[in-house]
Design an enzyme around this catalytic site. Structure first.
Site, PDB file in Angstrom:
ATOM      1  N   GLY A   1       0.857  -1.180   0.000  1.00 14.59           N
ATOM      2  CA  GLY A   1       0.000   0.000   0.000  1.00 14.59           C
ATOM      3  C   GLY A   1       0.888   1.222   0.000  1.00 14.59           C
ATOM      4  O   GLY A   1       2.003   1.188  -0.520  1.00 14.59           O
ATOM      5  N   GLU A   2       0.439   2.288   0.606  1.00 11.22           N
ATOM      6  CA  GLU A   2       1.236   3.514   0.703  1.00 11.22           C
ATOM      7  C   GLU A   2       1.681   3.629   2.151  1.00 11.22           C
ATOM      8  O   GLU A   2       0.862   3.754   3.054  1.00 11.22           O
ATOM      9  CB  GLU A   2       0.376   4.710   0.277  1.00 11.22           C
ATOM     10  CG  GLU A   2       1.187   5.876  -0.253  1.00 11.22           C
ATOM     11  CD  GLU A   2       1.898   6.625   0.859  1.00 11.22           C
ATOM     12  OE1 GLU A   2       3.136   6.781   0.764  1.00 11.22           O
ATOM     13  OE2 GLU A   2       1.238   7.022   1.831  1.00 11.22           O
ATOM     14  N   SER A   3       2.995   3.574   2.376  1.00 11.93           N
ATOM     15  CA  SER A   3       3.504   3.410   3.742  1.00 11.93           C
ATOM     16  C   SER A   3       3.163   4.575   4.670  1.00 11.93           C
ATOM     17  O   SER A   3       2.906   4.368   5.860  1.00 11.93           O
ATOM     18  CB  SER A   3       5.019   3.163   3.726  1.00 11.93           C
ATOM     19  OG  SER A   3       5.697   4.253   3.138  1.00 11.93           O
TER      20      SER A   3
ATOM     21  N   CYS B   1       6.203  -5.337   0.802  1.00 11.25           N
ATOM     22  CA  CYS B   1       6.324  -4.015   0.177  1.00 11.25           C
ATOM     23  C   CYS B   1       6.233  -2.916   1.243  1.00 11.25           C
ATOM     24  O   CYS B   1       7.140  -2.776   2.046  1.00 11.25           O
ATOM     25  CB  CYS B   1       5.296  -3.859  -0.938  1.00 11.25           C
ATOM     26  SG  CYS B   1       5.684  -2.482  -2.067  1.00 11.25           S
TER      27      CYS B   1
ATOM     28  N   ARG C   1      12.814   3.812   0.722  1.00 11.25           N
ATOM     29  CA  ARG C   1      11.377   3.689   0.452  1.00 11.25           C
ATOM     30  C   ARG C   1      11.047   3.365  -1.006  1.00 11.25           C
ATOM     31  O   ARG C   1      10.207   2.528  -1.292  1.00 11.25           O
ATOM     32  CB  ARG C   1      10.687   4.987   0.872  1.00 11.25           C
ATOM     33  CG  ARG C   1       9.186   4.943   0.737  1.00 11.25           C
ATOM     34  CD  ARG C   1       8.581   6.232   1.249  1.00 11.25           C
ATOM     35  NE  ARG C   1       7.227   6.394   0.759  1.00 11.25           N
ATOM     36  CZ  ARG C   1       6.561   7.525   0.831  1.00 11.25           C
ATOM     37  NH1 ARG C   1       7.122   8.585   1.346  1.00 11.25           N
ATOM     38  NH2 ARG C   1       5.337   7.601   0.379  1.00 11.25           N
TER      39      ARG C   1
ATOM     40  N   ILE D   1       6.362  -3.638  -7.195  1.00 14.04           N
ATOM     41  CA  ILE D   1       5.554  -2.471  -7.556  1.00 14.04           C
ATOM     42  C   ILE D   1       6.031  -1.299  -6.706  1.00 14.04           C
ATOM     43  O   ILE D   1       5.805  -1.273  -5.498  1.00 14.04           O
ATOM     44  CB  ILE D   1       4.047  -2.725  -7.318  1.00 14.04           C
ATOM     45  CG1 ILE D   1       3.575  -3.950  -8.107  1.00 14.04           C
ATOM     46  CG2 ILE D   1       3.224  -1.488  -7.701  1.00 14.04           C
ATOM     47  CD1 ILE D   1       2.169  -4.406  -7.777  1.00 14.04           C
ATOM     48  N   ARG D   2       6.722  -0.363  -7.328  1.00 12.20           N
ATOM     49  CA  ARG D   2       7.283   0.784  -6.601  1.00 12.20           C
ATOM     50  C   ARG D   2       7.920   0.305  -5.295  1.00 12.20           C
ATOM     51  O   ARG D   2       7.626   0.794  -4.208  1.00 12.20           O
ATOM     52  CB  ARG D   2       6.175   1.814  -6.316  1.00 12.20           C
ATOM     53  CG  ARG D   2       6.686   3.221  -6.166  1.00 12.20           C
ATOM     54  CD  ARG D   2       5.546   4.198  -6.004  1.00 12.20           C
ATOM     55  NE  ARG D   2       4.918   4.073  -4.692  1.00 12.20           N
ATOM     56  CZ  ARG D   2       3.893   4.793  -4.287  1.00 12.20           C
ATOM     57  NH1 ARG D   2       3.349   5.669  -5.100  1.00 12.20           N
ATOM     58  NH2 ARG D   2       3.388   4.651  -3.079  1.00 12.20           N
TER      59      ARG D   2
ATOM     60  N   HIS E   1       5.763  -8.832  -3.858  1.00 13.47           N
ATOM     61  CA  HIS E   1       4.382  -9.226  -3.555  1.00 13.47           C
ATOM     62  C   HIS E   1       4.139 -10.705  -3.871  1.00 13.47           C
ATOM     63  O   HIS E   1       3.713 -11.038  -4.974  1.00 13.47           O
ATOM     64  CB  HIS E   1       3.408  -8.388  -4.392  1.00 13.47           C
ATOM     65  CG  HIS E   1       3.338  -6.953  -3.999  1.00 13.47           C
ATOM     66  ND1 HIS E   1       2.417  -6.469  -3.102  1.00 13.47           N
ATOM     67  CD2 HIS E   1       4.083  -5.885  -4.390  1.00 13.47           C
ATOM     68  CE1 HIS E   1       2.583  -5.163  -2.956  1.00 13.47           C
ATOM     69  NE2 HIS E   1       3.590  -4.784  -3.721  1.00 13.47           N
TER      70      HIS E   1
ATOM     71  N   GLU F   1       1.750 -12.483  -2.889  1.00 14.21           N
ATOM     72  CA  GLU F   1       0.297 -12.690  -3.018  1.00 14.21           C
ATOM     73  C   GLU F   1      -0.208 -12.427  -4.433  1.00 14.21           C
ATOM     74  O   GLU F   1      -1.342 -12.782  -4.764  1.00 14.21           O
ATOM     75  CB  GLU F   1      -0.452 -11.813  -1.999  1.00 14.21           C
ATOM     76  CG  GLU F   1      -0.584 -10.346  -2.350  1.00 14.21           C
ATOM     77  CD  GLU F   1       0.673  -9.510  -2.115  1.00 14.21           C
ATOM     78  OE1 GLU F   1       0.605  -8.292  -2.326  1.00 14.21           O
ATOM     79  OE2 GLU F   1       1.732 -10.065  -1.741  1.00 14.21           O
TER      80      GLU F   1
END
Length: 200
Positions: free
Chosen positions: A52-54, A84, A115, A143-144, A179, A181
């Site tokens: 997600g967005e940390s 992530c 990050r 992903i990023r 990831h 998952e």
């Protein structure tokens, strides 16, 4: 037994599905639950912190009172998997970006993270990874993605990519920059389940 997946943001349903499939394949029995509020974590024998967005993740974990519950669970030896952004949240120290946004990291793993080590959202990619806990390569979906730039002596490095640590383990805690998952390969989730059931 319950396994809690933090359901504030990120690939929540994918983790829940992967854990349920891994339980079935292993012939194990546990209830996989989405954790949105305080009070569920103390009942869990395993915890997953998805991507997600940390910055948002850290803020919401603190606001909901879940951050302290995760720290308490970790101190009791409850297995925790962070993927992530989950890897960032588990770390003791972040880079300048993390410091700038005043993220309250959980500080459970003795790691320092970059990050956006692997770039922005557009820089998503897959790579075949050698992971120490697996007997054959694993396809990592990035992903990023963050990366671990340094770690303490108690941290076991499980995989590297481009000189960055992308998978690590410290006692009951497992952190991944990628990831698992988002693939059909359940081996990492199965490894995590084995940790949970050994600890039960």
């Amino acid at each position: 037994m319950k396994i809690g997946v933090i359901a504030i943001q990120g690939a929540v349903s994918e983790h829940i599905d992967a854990l349920r499939r891994a339980l079935k394949e292993r012939g194990m029995s546990a209830e996989v639950v989405a954790v949105k509020h305080k009070g569920v974590i103390p009942e869990c024998g395993g915890i997953v912190i998805p991507g997600g967005e940390s910055t948002t993740l850290c803020r919401l974990l603190a606001r909901e009172g879940i951050a302290e519950e995760i720290k308490d669970a970790s101190a009791r030896g409850v297995p925790i998997l962070g993927t992530c952004a989950g890897l960032i949240v588990l770390s003791k120290e972040g880079d300048e970006q993390v410091e700038k946004t005043s993220q309250e990291l959980l500080g459970i793993m003795d790691t320092k993270v970059n990050r956006n080590a692997f770039g922005r959202q557009r820089d998503s990619f897959e790579a075949e990874l050698e992971v120490e806990i697996l007997d054959s390569p694993f396809t990592g979906v990035f992903i990023r993605a963050p990366g671990i730039v340094s770690c303490g002596p108690e941290v076991r490095v499980l995989s590297r990519l481009d000189d960055l640590i992308i998978a690590a383990e410290q006692g009951n805690v497992l952190a991944l920059a990628f990831h698992p998952e988002l693939t059909e390969d359940l081996r990492i989730h199965q490894y995590f389940l084995d940790k949970i059931f050994k600890n039960a």
